[in-house]
Design a protein around this motif. Structure first.
Motif, PDB file in Angstrom:
ATOM      1  N   GLU A  21      -6.524   5.549   1.178  1.00 34.20           N
ATOM      2  CA  GLU A  21      -7.859   6.536   0.673  1.00 34.20           C
ATOM      3  C   GLU A  21      -7.522   6.623  -0.714  1.00 34.20           C
ATOM      4  O   GLU A  21      -8.286   6.921  -1.427  1.00 34.20           O
ATOM      5  CB  GLU A  21      -7.921   7.552   1.576  1.00 34.20           C
ATOM      6  N   GLY A  22      -6.171   6.861  -1.109  1.00 35.56           N
ATOM      7  CA  GLY A  22      -5.536   7.397  -2.372  1.00 35.56           C
ATOM      8  C   GLY A  22      -6.199   6.373  -3.492  1.00 35.56           C
ATOM      9  O   GLY A  22      -6.623   6.842  -4.462  1.00 35.56           O
ATOM     10  N   LEU A  23      -6.012   5.265  -2.936  1.00 34.89           N
ATOM     11  CA  LEU A  23      -6.538   3.900  -4.054  1.00 34.89           C
ATOM     12  C   LEU A  23      -8.228   4.197  -4.233  1.00 34.89           C
ATOM     13  O   LEU A  23      -8.537   4.104  -5.409  1.00 34.89           O
ATOM     14  CB  LEU A  23      -6.055   2.602  -3.448  1.00 34.89           C
ATOM     15  N   ASN A  24      -8.582   4.394  -3.061  1.00 37.33           N
ATOM     16  CA  ASN A  24     -10.224   4.752  -3.198  1.00 37.33           C
ATOM     17  C   ASN A  24     -10.605   5.840  -4.196  1.00 37.33           C
ATOM     18  O   ASN A  24     -11.531   5.748  -5.079  1.00 37.33           O
ATOM     19  CB  ASN A  24     -10.659   4.829  -2.101  1.00 37.33           C
ATOM     20  N   CYS A  25      -9.689   6.925  -3.945  1.00 36.29           N
ATOM     21  CA  CYS A  25     -10.084   8.221  -4.745  1.00 36.29           C
ATOM     22  C   CYS A  25      -9.734   8.000  -6.414  1.00 36.29           C
ATOM     23  O   CYS A  25     -10.472   8.452  -7.241  1.00 36.29           O
ATOM     24  CB  CYS A  25      -9.415   9.402  -4.322  1.00 36.29           C
ATOM     25  N   LEU A  26      -8.370   6.868  -6.626  1.00 34.56           N
ATOM     26  CA  LEU A  26      -8.156   6.892  -7.932  1.00 34.56           C
ATOM     27  C   LEU A  26      -9.374   5.930  -8.615  1.00 34.56           C
ATOM     28  O   LEU A  26      -9.598   6.238  -9.806  1.00 34.56           O
ATOM     29  CB  LEU A  26      -6.904   5.965  -7.933  1.00 34.56           C
ATOM     30  N   LEU A  27      -9.851   4.937  -7.927  1.00 32.35           N
ATOM     31  CA  LEU A  27     -10.610   4.065  -8.432  1.00 32.35           C
ATOM     32  C   LEU A  27     -12.127   4.796  -8.658  1.00 32.35           C
ATOM     33  O   LEU A  27     -12.898   4.548  -9.912  1.00 32.35           O
ATOM     34  CB  LEU A  27     -11.136   2.703  -7.412  1.00 32.35           C
ATOM     35  N   LYS A  28     -12.568   5.927  -7.693  1.00 33.14           N
ATOM     36  CA  LYS A  28     -13.653   6.727  -8.155  1.00 33.14           C
ATOM     37  C   LYS A  28     -13.566   7.410  -9.415  1.00 33.14           C
ATOM     38  O   LYS A  28     -14.581   7.516 -10.128  1.00 33.14           O
ATOM     39  CB  LYS A  28     -13.901   7.312  -6.833  1.00 33.14           C
TER      40      LYS A  28
END
Length: 196
Positions: A21-28
């Protein structure tokens, strides 16, 4: 945390989802800061930057060098923060709709991954330019899984579990991107009823 988990441990998928989910947040966040750009589909009705399914991620990037370099930096940040390793040599860059061969090679070299062209296979499904052929493949696969000989070997409860497992797992990827045609949904429902 110090000892880790075995791959078959039942907690592994949940813990992985928390971390990824951290990758998702970084991309957002990168999208908010205009470091990367979302891609538009279906006459600008659908906007996506990435899709994640278990440990696989598809990135939809505009073909600009600065966006690609920023995406690579986001992936590096995720690696350093999470301790997970992104395996670039197993990944591939696919140019859709535009581009020349030299651009594809240049973009693949930024990520140090392979270059590929459509059709490719992702999660067992061939990805092509037009989604209509996907649905025929989906119906065929569902039909094979719900073969009539299996019906005779399973109890009613067993058939119900098989139907739910097959019909909820096979189309998940496509349903996250494409709207299922009504005719395909009816065919699958009919197969489901006949099998049950």
């Amino acid at each position: 945390m110090e000892r880790g988990l075995r791959q078959s441990d039942s907690l592994s998928p949940f813990l992985f989802n928390f971390v990824v989910e951290g990758l998702n947040c970084l991309l957002k966040k990168a999208l908010q800061l205009d470091l990367i750009c979302k891609e538009s589909f279906d006459d600008n009705k659908v906007h996506i930057t990435h899709l994640q399914f278990v440990d696989d991620t598809i990135l939809f990037l505009k073909p600009r060098k600065d966006y690609l370099l920023n995406t690579k930096r986001v992936l590096w940040c995720f690696e350093m923060a999470s301790g997970l390793k992104i395996i670039f040599f197993k990944s591939c860059a696919v140019i859709m709709g535009i581009g020349k061969a030299w651009e594809s090679a240049q973009w693949a070299s930024i990520f140090r991954c392979k270059e590929a062209s459509l059709p490719i296979s992702y999660l067992g499904f061939p990805l092509r330019g037009r989604p209509k052929s996907f649905w025929n493949l989906l119906v065929d696969r569902t039909e094979k899984r719900l073969a009539n000989w299996k019906r005779k070997l399973l109890s009613r409860e067993g058939r119900l579990v098989l139907i739910k497992a097959v019909l909820s797992n096979i189309p998940i990827y496509f349903l996250s991107v494409f709207k299922m045609p009504v005719g395909v949904a009816k065919r699958i429902e009919m197969m489901q009823g006949n099998f049950l």
